[in-house]
Design an enzyme around this catalytic site. Sequence first.
Site, PDB file in Angstrom:
ATOM      1  N   ASN A  10       0.847  -1.188   0.000  1.00 18.09           N
ATOM      2  CA  ASN A  10       0.000   0.000   0.000  1.00 18.09           C
ATOM      3  C   ASN A  10       0.885   1.241   0.000  1.00 18.09           C
ATOM      4  OD1 ASN A  10      -1.770   2.183   1.598  1.00 18.09           O
ATOM      5  ND2 ASN A  10      -3.110   0.690   0.633  1.00 18.09           N
ATOM      6  N   CYS A  38       1.271  -9.187   4.355  1.00 16.13           N
ATOM      7  CA  CYS A  38       2.137 -10.243   3.819  1.00 16.13           C
ATOM      8  C   CYS A  38       1.322 -11.369   3.185  1.00 16.13           C
ATOM      9  CB  CYS A  38       2.987 -10.838   4.930  1.00 16.13           C
ATOM     10  SG  CYS A  38       4.234  -9.734   5.601  1.00 16.13           S
ATOM     11  N   GLU A  94       1.567 -14.555   3.653  1.00 15.04           N
ATOM     12  CA  GLU A  94       1.147 -15.590   4.610  1.00 15.04           C
ATOM     13  C   GLU A  94      -0.172 -15.206   5.274  1.00 15.04           C
ATOM     14  OE1 GLU A  94       4.059 -14.135   4.277  1.00 15.04           O
ATOM     15  OE2 GLU A  94       5.708 -15.371   5.007  1.00 15.04           O
ATOM     16  N   CYS A 123       4.152 -12.405  10.936  1.00 10.22           N
ATOM     17  CA  CYS A 123       3.436 -13.565  10.386  1.00 10.22           C
ATOM     18  C   CYS A 123       3.635 -14.798  11.259  1.00 10.22           C
ATOM     19  CB  CYS A 123       3.890 -13.839   8.954  1.00 10.22           C
ATOM     20  SG  CYS A 123       3.206 -12.641   7.786  1.00 10.22           S
TER      21      CYS A 123
HETATM   22  N1  THU Z   1       6.627 -10.069   2.845  1.00 11.01           N
HETATM   23  C1  THU Z   1       5.749 -11.119   2.838  1.00 11.01           C
HETATM   24  O1  THU Z   1       4.773 -11.137   2.081  1.00 11.01           O
HETATM   25  N2  THU Z   1       5.994 -12.148   3.690  1.00 11.01           N
HETATM   26  C2  THU Z   1       7.055 -12.212   4.554  1.00 11.01           C
HETATM   27  O2  THU Z   1       7.122 -13.106   5.382  1.00 11.01           O
HETATM   28  C3  THU Z   1       8.112 -11.214   4.456  1.00 11.01           C
HETATM   29  C4  THU Z   1       7.756  -9.971   3.724  1.00 11.01           C
HETATM   30  C5  THU Z   1       6.382  -8.957   1.920  1.00 11.01           C
HETATM   31  C6  THU Z   1       5.965  -7.671   2.590  1.00 11.01           C
HETATM   32  C7  THU Z   1       6.402  -6.653   1.576  1.00 11.01           C
HETATM   33  O3  THU Z   1       5.368  -6.483   0.622  1.00 11.01           O
HETATM   34  C8  THU Z   1       7.602  -7.273   0.894  1.00 11.01           C
HETATM   35  O4  THU Z   1       7.554  -8.657   1.211  1.00 11.01           O
HETATM   36  C9  THU Z   1       8.932  -6.698   1.322  1.00 11.01           C
HETATM   37  O5  THU Z   1       9.057  -6.699   2.696  1.00 11.01           O
END
Ligand code: THU
Length: 133
Positions: free
Chosen positions: A50, A58, A60, A92
Amino acid sequence: MELAPLTIERLLNAAREAQNHAWAPYSHFQVGAAVLAEDGRVFQGCNMENASYGLTVCAERNALAATVVAGARPAVVAVVGPQVGLPPCGACRQVLAEFGLDLQIVLTAPDPPGHTVVTVRDLLPDAFSFDPR
Ligand code: THU
């Protein structure tokens, strides 16, 4: 529960498919997750960033939300990202812990067979919890 290689492959493929749908215009770091529910269904999630950075969700947590809204409960979660072996972030891990410390997490690995399976207990020792009753 010992996971069959085909189950793991199916989950990793679902996570990779979700990864392609990531909304990550700020970090360009695309993450995908897939949940195998206790009833056998598979649910997917990707990260959704965003313009107000802190509102990013995230992969997960989005996959867990998709699972819960379908009336299912997670048993195994696979995560894929631009880096081999990308582990869930700290936030997460706490959200995963909500569904039990025995929840299994499939991560990619550099060496054959290309994945490792850990539990939330491994990833988050001394997880916060409280008894709501
Ligand atoms: N991110 C995830 O989707 N899962 C994680 O466990 C680590 C980080 C995403 C959040 C953000 O959009 C991007 O990765 C960089 O941090």
